[in-house]
Design a protein around this motif. Structure first.
Motif, PDB file in Angstrom:
ATOM      1  N   CYS A  44     149.734 104.565 -17.423  1.00 50.12           N
ATOM      2  CA  CYS A  44     148.756 104.237 -16.696  1.00 50.12           C
ATOM      3  C   CYS A  44     149.083 103.861 -15.253  1.00 50.12           C
ATOM      4  CB  CYS A  44     147.704 103.268 -17.075  1.00 50.12           C
ATOM      5  SG  CYS A  44     148.525 101.756 -17.460  1.00 50.12           S
ATOM      6  N   LEU A  45     150.435 103.912 -14.687  1.00 47.44           N
ATOM      7  CA  LEU A  45     150.895 103.802 -13.620  1.00 47.44           C
ATOM      8  C   LEU A  45     150.267 104.702 -12.503  1.00 47.44           C
ATOM      9  CD1 LEU A  45     154.863 102.959 -14.099  1.00 47.44           C
ATOM     10  CD2 LEU A  45     152.819 101.434 -14.218  1.00 47.44           C
ATOM     11  N   THR A  46     149.843 103.941 -11.267  1.00 50.29           N
ATOM     12  CA  THR A  46     149.266 105.111 -10.124  1.00 50.29           C
ATOM     13  C   THR A  46     149.908 106.206  -9.795  1.00 50.29           C
ATOM     14  OG1 THR A  46     150.034 103.573  -8.437  1.00 50.29           O
ATOM     15  CG2 THR A  46     148.012 103.131  -9.426  1.00 50.29           C
ATOM     16  N   ILE A  47     151.264 106.383 -10.118  1.00 47.69           N
ATOM     17  CA  ILE A  47     151.763 107.570  -9.962  1.00 47.69           C
ATOM     18  C   ILE A  47     151.157 108.759 -10.714  1.00 47.69           C
ATOM     19  CG2 ILE A  47     153.753 107.575 -11.612  1.00 47.69           C
ATOM     20  CD1 ILE A  47     154.179 108.770  -7.949  1.00 47.69           C
ATOM     21  N   GLU A  48     150.838 108.319 -11.725  1.00 48.54           N
ATOM     22  CA  GLU A  48     150.058 109.292 -12.828  1.00 48.54           C
ATOM     23  C   GLU A  48     148.501 109.377 -12.643  1.00 48.54           C
ATOM     24  OE1 GLU A  48     151.224 111.869 -14.724  1.00 48.54           O
ATOM     25  OE2 GLU A  48     153.145 111.259 -13.755  1.00 48.54           O
ATOM     26  N   THR A  49     148.099 108.296 -12.531  1.00 51.38           N
ATOM     27  CA  THR A  49     146.334 107.923 -12.435  1.00 51.38           C
ATOM     28  C   THR A  49     145.880 108.751 -11.123  1.00 51.38           C
ATOM     29  OG1 THR A  49     146.482 106.011 -11.825  1.00 51.38           O
ATOM     30  CG2 THR A  49     146.361 106.060 -13.984  1.00 51.38           C
ATOM     31  N   GLY A  50     146.814 108.709 -10.209  1.00 50.94           N
ATOM     32  CA  GLY A  50     146.560 109.150  -8.769  1.00 50.94           C
ATOM     33  C   GLY A  50     146.756 110.694  -9.022  1.00 50.94           C
ATOM     34  N   GLU A  70     153.647 103.169  -7.066  1.00 47.45           N
ATOM     35  CA  GLU A  70     153.905 102.462  -8.219  1.00 47.45           C
ATOM     36  C   GLU A  70     154.307 103.639  -9.311  1.00 47.45           C
ATOM     37  OE1 GLU A  70     151.587  99.609 -11.579  1.00 47.45           O
ATOM     38  OE2 GLU A  70     150.475 101.301 -10.755  1.00 47.45           O
ATOM     39  N   ASP A  71     155.694 103.957  -9.428  1.00 45.77           N
ATOM     40  CA  ASP A  71     156.051 104.886 -10.397  1.00 45.77           C
ATOM     41  C   ASP A  71     156.849 103.864 -11.310  1.00 45.77           C
ATOM     42  OD1 ASP A  71     158.290 104.140  -8.571  1.00 45.77           O
ATOM     43  OD2 ASP A  71     158.643 106.010  -7.990  1.00 45.77           O
ATOM     44  N   GLU A  72     157.725 104.498 -12.010  1.00 44.73           N
ATOM     45  CA  GLU A  72     158.368 103.934 -13.274  1.00 44.73           C
ATOM     46  C   GLU A  72     159.736 103.105 -12.688  1.00 44.73           C
ATOM     47  OE1 GLU A  72     157.005 107.945 -14.780  1.00 44.73           O
ATOM     48  OE2 GLU A  72     157.974 107.227 -13.006  1.00 44.73           O
ATOM     49  N   TYR A  73     160.220 103.740 -11.523  1.00 47.45           N
ATOM     50  CA  TYR A  73     161.304 102.936 -10.654  1.00 47.45           C
ATOM     51  C   TYR A  73     160.727 101.737 -10.120  1.00 47.45           C
ATOM     52  CZ  TYR A  73     164.532 101.662  -6.979  1.00 47.45           C
ATOM     53  OH  TYR A  73     165.656 101.122  -6.176  1.00 47.45           O
ATOM     54  N   HIS A  74     159.471 101.643  -9.477  1.00 51.10           N
ATOM     55  CA  HIS A  74     159.008 100.395  -8.900  1.00 51.10           C
ATOM     56  C   HIS A  74     158.529  99.408  -9.857  1.00 51.10           C
ATOM     57  CE1 HIS A  74     156.663  98.023  -6.161  1.00 51.10           C
ATOM     58  NE2 HIS A  74     155.823  97.794  -7.059  1.00 51.10           N
ATOM     59  N   PHE A  75     157.911  99.889 -11.081  1.00 57.62           N
ATOM     60  CA  PHE A  75     157.382  99.053 -12.173  1.00 57.62           C
ATOM     61  C   PHE A  75     158.522  98.334 -12.978  1.00 57.62           C
ATOM     62  CE2 PHE A  75     156.100  98.962 -16.639  1.00 57.62           C
ATOM     63  CZ  PHE A  75     154.838  97.922 -16.608  1.00 57.62           C
ATOM     64  N   ILE A  76     159.667  99.182 -13.173  1.00 56.67           N
ATOM     65  CA  ILE A  76     160.771  98.525 -13.925  1.00 56.67           C
ATOM     66  C   ILE A  76     161.831  97.732 -13.164  1.00 56.67           C
ATOM     67  CG2 ILE A  76     162.515  98.929 -15.536  1.00 56.67           C
ATOM     68  CD1 ILE A  76     161.183 101.280 -16.675  1.00 56.67           C
TER      69      ILE A  76
END
Length: 133
Positions: A44-50, A70-76
């Protein structure tokens, strides 16, 4: 997959179609599922929901810090909202001077303890995210 703008992390993690070794490790199923979702961009990160809502890439910002996409890199590895979790669950190597290369190393680790800690990090970070979004 190579031509798609989706699954960019996955391209770096998998070079051929086979059972991924982290799935055979003795880690709790809930952690395997969380790691799998991040690796496959099924989250549900905004990279996908967007993407689903036709939001331009540059506007798919982290809802917590609004500093970056907000992608996986930013999130983690980068979002300041998860700093305490990072310090608790991840090795300093990954989040001190973070890079996509280090993210790939973390998501492809064979170390059971590191995989469990990554699963714990993802689980707790999603709880924090849900509370604030």
């Amino acid at each position: 997959i190579n031509a798609s703008s989706k699954c960019t992390i996955y391209r770096y993690l998998v070079d051929h179609c086979t059972l991924q070794s982290y799935l055979t490790k003795r880690i709790p199923l809930q952690y395997k599922k969380l790691i799998c979702k991040l690796r496959l961009s099924s989250h549900c990160l905004t990279i996908e929901t967007g993407r689903y809502n036709n939001v331009p890439l540059q506007r798919r910002l982290c809802p917590l810090c609004t500093l970056d996409i907000e992608d996986e890199y930013h999130f983690i590895l980068k979002c300041p909202y998860y700093c305490n979790l990072r310090e608790k669950f991840l090795k300093k190597f990954y989040y001190i001077k973070p890079s996509v290369f280090k993210l790939i190393l973390l998501l492809s680790t064979q170390n059971v303890k590191d995989l469990c800690n990554l699963g714990k990090y993802i689980k707790n970070a999603f709880v924090i995210r849900k509370l604030h979004v």
